[in-house]
Design a protein around this motif. Structure first.
Motif, short mmCIF file in Angstrom:
data_model
loop_
_atom_site.label_atom_id
_atom_site.label_comp_id
_atom_site.label_asym_id
_atom_site.label_seq_id
_atom_site.Cartn_x
_atom_site.Cartn_y
_atom_site.Cartn_z
N PRO A 122 18.73 72.02 25.65
CA PRO A 122 17.70 73.02 25.87
C PRO A 122 17.81 74.23 24.93
CG PRO A 122 18.92 72.58 27.91
CD PRO A 122 19.57 71.80 26.81
N THR A 125 9.26 78.03 19.92
CA THR A 125 10.21 77.08 20.50
C THR A 125 9.78 76.74 21.92
OG1 THR A 125 11.64 78.87 21.30
CG2 THR A 125 12.18 77.90 19.16
N SER A 150 11.82 75.23 25.29
CA SER A 150 13.14 74.95 25.86
C SER A 150 12.95 74.49 27.30
CB SER A 150 13.99 76.23 25.82
OG SER A 150 15.20 76.01 26.49
N SER A 207 14.80 70.44 23.79
CA SER A 207 14.03 71.55 23.25
C SER A 207 13.36 71.10 21.97
CB SER A 207 14.93 72.77 23.00
OG SER A 207 15.94 72.45 22.06
#
Length: 165
Positions: free
Chosen positions: A14, A40, A42, A119
């Motif tokens: 993650p 990003t 996650s 992620s």
């Protein structure tokens, strides 16, 4: 300026994408790569949905902005949770993304691969010095290149660079 490239890398933890994003920003400060925009995703184990984060905003040509990332992540991660009525309403909006290769296939690949415990780093770049990028990312080991709108030859070269890392 060189053509902008959208690339999506998946990581098997993650936190992998956040660490890679920090490396990417350092490379940008060193003028190894021009980061036009980044974000990003996650997804912690046990959570119902992922956390998304837009990278430091850029003012350069090619920056996508928060509305783009919000729409994209909504289509990928949240529309399936909201149901068919909302999904149909977003269909026309999603149609405008197909020009840059973001189509149902892209959305489904990301949705299938970015799952709890993983992620992903979404990045719009140009002017990359590939060898220096490869060296900087050697410790991050992305598990998969999910998407890029590079030519087939450029994509193969990029995959080769990371396979050797």
């Amino acid at each position: 300026m060189a053509q902008a490239t959208l690339t999506v890398w998946k990581f098997d933890s993650p936190h992998g994408a956040e660490e890679a994003a920090r490396t990417l920003q350092q490379l940008a400060r060193e003028n190894v790569i021009t980061v036009l925009d980044s974000a990003t995703v996650s997804w912690e184990e046990g959570k119902k949905k992922p956390k998304t984060h837009q990278g430091a905003p850029t003012t350069g040509v090619g920056a996508l902005g928060g509305a783009f990332w919000g729409m994209l992540f909504g289509l990928i991660f949240f529309v399936p949770l909201l149901g068919a009525a909302v999904g149909a309403a977003t269909g026309a909006l999603a149609g405008s993304l197909t020009d840059v290769g973001i189509d149902d296939g892209f959305i489904n690949r990301v949705r299938d691969q970015v799952t709890p415990g993983t992620s992903a780093l979404f990045v719009m770049t140009s002017d990359a010095v590939i060898d220096r990028v490869k060296d900087a990312f050697a410790s991050h080991q992305p598990s998969d290149l999910i998407f890029t709108n590079l030519s087939t030859e450029q994509e193969q070269a990029l995959r080769q660079v990371f396979a050797e890392a």
